[in-house]
Write a protein that holds these residues in place. Sequence first.
Motif, PDB file in Angstrom:
ATOM      1  N   SER A   5      -6.984  -0.025   0.487  1.00 36.22           N
ATOM      2  CA  SER A   5      -5.640  -0.586   0.567  1.00 36.22           C
ATOM      3  C   SER A   5      -5.043  -0.673  -0.826  1.00 36.22           C
ATOM      4  O   SER A   5      -5.772  -0.838  -1.815  1.00 36.22           O
ATOM      5  N   GLN A   6      -3.737  -0.552  -0.897  1.00 37.63           N
ATOM      6  CA  GLN A   6      -3.021  -0.641  -2.162  1.00 37.63           C
ATOM      7  C   GLN A   6      -1.884  -1.628  -2.023  1.00 37.63           C
ATOM      8  O   GLN A   6      -1.216  -1.700  -0.985  1.00 37.63           O
ATOM      9  N   LYS A   7      -1.624  -2.358  -3.114  1.00 41.46           N
ATOM     10  CA  LYS A   7      -0.479  -3.261  -3.164  1.00 41.46           C
ATOM     11  C   LYS A   7       0.207  -3.136  -4.499  1.00 41.46           C
ATOM     12  O   LYS A   7      -0.490  -3.058  -5.534  1.00 41.46           O
ATOM     13  N   SER A   9       3.133  -1.558  -1.691  1.00 44.81           N
ATOM     14  CA  SER A   9       3.311  -0.233  -1.099  1.00 44.81           C
ATOM     15  C   SER A   9       4.488   0.492  -1.748  1.00 44.81           C
ATOM     16  O   SER A   9       4.519   1.718  -1.818  1.00 44.81           O
ATOM     17  N   CYS A  23      -5.820  -1.890  -6.077  1.00 44.15           N
ATOM     18  CA  CYS A  23      -6.534  -1.007  -5.158  1.00 44.15           C
ATOM     19  C   CYS A  23      -7.817  -1.700  -4.721  1.00 44.15           C
ATOM     20  O   CYS A  23      -8.654  -2.043  -5.565  1.00 44.15           O
ATOM     21  N   ASP A  26     -13.080  -1.341   0.946  1.00 43.10           N
ATOM     22  CA  ASP A  26     -13.810  -2.226   1.859  1.00 43.10           C
ATOM     23  C   ASP A  26     -15.324  -2.129   1.695  1.00 43.10           C
ATOM     24  O   ASP A  26     -16.073  -2.774   2.427  1.00 43.10           O
ATOM     25  N   GLY A 106      -6.114   5.713  -0.816  1.00 48.46           N
ATOM     26  CA  GLY A 106      -5.244   4.667  -0.347  1.00 48.46           C
ATOM     27  C   GLY A 106      -3.923   5.259   0.102  1.00 48.46           C
ATOM     28  O   GLY A 106      -3.667   6.451  -0.078  1.00 48.46           O
TER      29      GLY A 106
ATOM     30  N   GLU B  41       2.105   8.634   3.184  1.00 46.17           N
ATOM     31  CA  GLU B  41       0.694   8.309   3.345  1.00 46.17           C
ATOM     32  C   GLU B  41      -0.138   8.994   2.268  1.00 46.17           C
ATOM     33  O   GLU B  41       0.304   9.937   1.621  1.00 46.17           O
TER      34      GLU B  41
END
Lengths: 114, 111
Positions: A5-7, A9, A23, A26, A106, B41
């Motif tokens: 996941s990235q923040k 977006s 980044c 999991d 990601g 994406e």
Amino acid sequence: SAVISQKPSRDICQRGTSLTIQCQVDSQVTMMFWYRQQPGQSLTLIATANQGSEATYESGFVIDKFPISRPNLTFSTLTVSNMSPEDSSIYLCSAETGGTDTQYFGPGTRLTVL
Amino acid sequence: TQLLEQSPQFLSIQEGENLTVYCNSSSVFSSLQWYRQEPGEGPVLLVTVVTGGEVKKLKRLTFQFGDARKDSSLHITAAQPGDTGLYLCAGRFSGTYKYIFGTGTRLKVLA
């Protein structure tokens, strides 16, 4: 496999400011990479984020402009410093577990600099 | 400088047609990956090939790694609109840890 996941977006920033992209993976991974991609084009490697040591930068990218942290085996950040409109791009992180020749990405951070 | 050239750069075809995308280099790969990316994406891994001459199939997609491990191809049979996207090859060269991405092939399949 690994889920990344990235923040954030996406973000719109003013020139001269800085943005830090996070980044998160999991699972524990050995290698993490940061790429830049212009819309519709291929990926250019910025640097490899190494856990416990400084990042390794590619030609044309420097630490002062793109400082990277890798505090543990599941997390990394990329900062885009003193931004200019030329920094507008999509920034992607990826991760690979050791010896698998498999890289997971990601969703990317779309950055616009005004 | 190690480069990966993909061809064609753009491809627009009708649903049901077949197509082949090529990825070429002058250097030897230790491994090569194919990805598909859709707008907004990150790239999604389709396959990894590591052995010269290797052929892998993923439903209607067939991936081939050249005997000398300098080139690869992706063949799509009976293309569908859902195959539309940016196809990227990425190679890891012997003795390095990083991946170099190809120039990309943008595919559009028309219904």
